[in-house]
Design an enzyme around this catalytic site. Structure first.
Site, PDB file in Angstrom:
ATOM      1  CE1 TYR A 133      26.290 -86.100   5.714  1.00  0.00           C
ATOM      2  CE2 TYR A 133      25.483 -86.448   7.855  1.00  0.00           C
ATOM      3  CZ  TYR A 133      25.535 -86.809   6.395  1.00  0.00           C
ATOM      4  OH  TYR A 133      24.821 -88.042   6.068  1.00  0.00           O
ATOM      5  CE  LYS A 161      28.734 -88.875   5.751  1.00  0.00           C
ATOM      6  NZ  LYS A 161      27.899 -89.502   6.750  1.00  0.00           N
TER       7      LYS A 161
END
Length: 289
Positions: A133, A161
């Site tokens: 992320y 992400k």
């Protein structure tokens, strides 16, 4: 493995800040009924920094048991301590989550080599599927594509992400065996049209069914229809971020009657001067409130 509309789920709370587990069950059921492709719990939108260890355990167990493998459950397990991240990732795996979402360490400001070693160490320590992320606007730390490529050699690192909104990064990474997921609703359409597999979305909290349809359209490469559906959702792209996430989206959901009004300090309820803007955007996308 992970694609489509993956909602960055809010954590419902009463006005005194206590977690409303009964409402959480209703919220999860609402998403199951409205075609959400996966639940991301205990992330930024879920107010993870203010959730206690005991609450984490209870939330994960409850959601995993309720969903019962109908859709994937991804648990935010990142911290700025490698040991703590490993512990939370291990917990998520033991409680039955499908993957861990691991944010880059915040505040520490590691080098790219430090980031590589951090994610490699966690991947080797816990065999659960892991999604990197990258959100430098919050962490003061940017995970560069060349470092992602190195980390992706770990077999259980399955996705990224990417919340920078930089579409060039999708193009750099789409040849890798990774599920590339947008973390920025405003640029999600371009991200998916460039090769992304889906979105970990804040906006999907309030419009789960339309957002699911939009993701299918964009991932399939239907540019004309994707633009049309994106335009229909666009009033929410600004209004749900007028203050720090998840302040506006929790207020919106409370106005819709979906969750109670609670939020935990240091976050505070949406400033009154933004109420009309958020309410109007909900009405523009067909939500009565």
């Amino acid at each position: 493995m992970f694609n489509g509309s993956l909602v960055a789920l809010v954590t419902p709370m009463q006005e005194n800040g206590e977690i409303d587990y009964s409402n959480l069950k209703e919220l999860v059921e609402w998403h199951l009924e409205n075609d959400t492709d996966g639940l991301v719990i205990l992330g930024t939108t879920g107010e993870s920094p203010t959730i206690t260890a005991e609450e984490r355990h209870k939330i994960i167990r409850q959601v995993v048991d309720q969903v019962n493998k109908k859709i994937p459950i991804i648990v935010g397990t990142g911290a700025n301590s490698t040991v703590h991240t490993i512990e939370m990732t291990q917990q998520a795996m033991e409680l039955g989550a499908d993957a861990a979402l691991i944010v880059t360490p915040y505040y520490n400001k590691p080098t790219q080599e430090g980031l590589f070693q951090y994610f490699k160490t966690i991947a080797e320590a816990v065999p659960i599927a892991q999604i990197l992320y990258n959100v430098p606007s919050r962490t003061a730390c940017d995970l560069l594509p060349e470092t992602v490529i190195r980390i992706a050699k770990c077999s259980n690192v399955v996705g990224l992400k990417e919340a920078t909104g930089d579409i060039q990064r999708v193009k750099q990474l789409k040849a890798e065996d990774l599920d590339l997921l947008s973390g920025d609703d405003k640029t999600a359409m371009d991200f998916m049209l460039a090769g992304g597999k889906g979105v970990i979305s804040v906006v999907a909290n309030v419009v789960p069914k339309p957002y699911h349809a939009f993701c299918i359209t964009a991932v399939s490469g239907n540019v004309e229809l994707a633009k049309k559906e994106n335009d229909q959702l666009s009033p929410l792209y600004d209004s749900l971020f007028v203050e720090s996430n998840p302040i506006p989206v929790k207020w919106a959901l409370s106005q819709m009657g979906v969750i109670p009004k609670g939020i935990r300090l240091p976050l505070t309820p949406l400033s009154e001067r933004y109420h009309a803007k958020v309410r109007e955007s909900l009405q523009q996308v067909g939500i009565k409130c």
